[in-house]
Write a protein that holds these residues in place. Structure first.
Motif, PDB file in Angstrom:
ATOM      1  N   TRP A 108       0.823  -1.211   0.000  1.00 62.04           N
ATOM      2  CA  TRP A 108       0.000   0.000   0.000  1.00 62.04           C
ATOM      3  C   TRP A 108       0.858   1.264   0.000  1.00 62.04           C
ATOM      4  CZ3 TRP A 108      -0.688   4.451   2.654  1.00 62.04           C
ATOM      5  CH2 TRP A 108      -1.806   5.218   2.288  1.00 62.04           C
ATOM      6  N   ALA A 121      -4.105   2.532  -4.810  1.00 65.22           N
ATOM      7  CA  ALA A 121      -3.939   2.252  -3.383  1.00 65.22           C
ATOM      8  C   ALA A 121      -5.287   1.949  -2.737  1.00 65.22           C
ATOM      9  CB  ALA A 121      -3.273   3.432  -2.680  1.00 65.22           C
ATOM     10  N   ASP A 124      -6.126  -1.606  -3.422  1.00 71.43           N
ATOM     11  CA  ASP A 124      -5.345  -2.426  -2.499  1.00 71.43           C
ATOM     12  C   ASP A 124      -5.954  -2.387  -1.098  1.00 71.43           C
ATOM     13  OD1 ASP A 124      -2.698  -3.888  -1.781  1.00 71.43           O
ATOM     14  OD2 ASP A 124      -2.795  -2.212  -0.372  1.00 71.43           O
ATOM     15  N   SER A 125      -6.341  -1.207  -0.654  1.00 68.90           N
ATOM     16  CA  SER A 125      -6.913  -1.043   0.690  1.00 68.90           C
ATOM     17  C   SER A 125      -8.226  -1.814   0.833  1.00 68.90           C
ATOM     18  CB  SER A 125      -7.127   0.441   0.986  1.00 68.90           C
ATOM     19  OG  SER A 125      -7.495   0.631   2.320  1.00 68.90           O
ATOM     20  N   ASN A 165      -8.326   6.860   2.528  1.00 71.68           N
ATOM     21  CA  ASN A 165      -7.799   6.658   1.177  1.00 71.68           C
ATOM     22  C   ASN A 165      -8.865   6.990   0.140  1.00 71.68           C
ATOM     23  OD1 ASN A 165      -5.815   3.944  -0.277  1.00 71.68           O
ATOM     24  ND2 ASN A 165      -6.672   5.726  -1.269  1.00 71.68           N
TER      25      ASN A 165
END
Length: 185
Positions: A108, A121, A124-125, A165
């Motif tokens: 991340w 990101a 991914d999170s 995010n």
């Protein structure tokens, strides 16, 4: 489910169980180049309400890495002691998910800070958060909820981090993120 011995040996020892996520977290958050979190790019991003001061992150992540590491230790010890096929299957799956979430966790920061890709990101999170919640659920019964006590704060923090995010991505999707690919001057 087959798990290589190394993946069981690391969390079997409580010191290495705690040390692995802590060491990996330190390595990915302290890249050899200049600190990306201190860059003009990062400071110029619009952020959603509720972002804590940056000094909170190292403290919070240290506790979360120690907590997830200890949960991996509890899971492997339960696997070592289990005679139930169903429990062994769940514990093996949970340990596999542990390493998957650890990998997602490690990528991340490079994606967000070094790659300057808040959207990627965020993907991914979302995967990290989903994997961790599922791992927590899978490990709950065969560890008599012990791992859940250690993983729930991590799950909650990941949900919060995903909100942050998502907010950064949303608030900068037409502006700063578009300039994110340019190197700092």
């Amino acid at each position: 489910m087959f798990i290589p011995n190394l993946f069981l040996a690391v969390p079997r020892n409580p010191v290495t169980a705690l040390g692995l996520p802590l060491a990996l977290g330190f390595l990915v958050s302290a890249p050899p180049s200049s600190k990306p979190a201190n860059s003009n790019w990062y400071h110029n991003l619009n952020t959603p309400p509720g972002r804590p001061p940056r000094e909170v992150f190292p403290f919070a992540w240290t506790l979360l890495y120690l907590s997830m590491g200890y949960a991996s230790h509890v899971a492997v010890k339960a696997l070592d002691d289990s005679t139930s096929v169903a429990d062994r299957d769940d514990l093996s799956l949970g340990i596999t998910l542990y390493y998957a979430q650890l990998g997602l966790n490690c990528i991340w920061s490079p994606i967000f800070f070094e790659g300057r890709k808040p959207g990627l990101a965020l993907v991914d999170s979302l995967l990290l958060t989903g994997t961790t919640w599922y791992m927590t659920r899978v490990l709950d019964r065969p560890t008599s909820a012990t791992t859940t006590y250690f993983l729930l704060p991590y799950c909650a923090w990941l949900a919060y981090a995903t909100y942050l995010n998502a907010g950064v991505w949303w608030l900068n999707r037409g502006g700063s993120e578009g300039n994110a690919q340019k190197p700092e001057e």
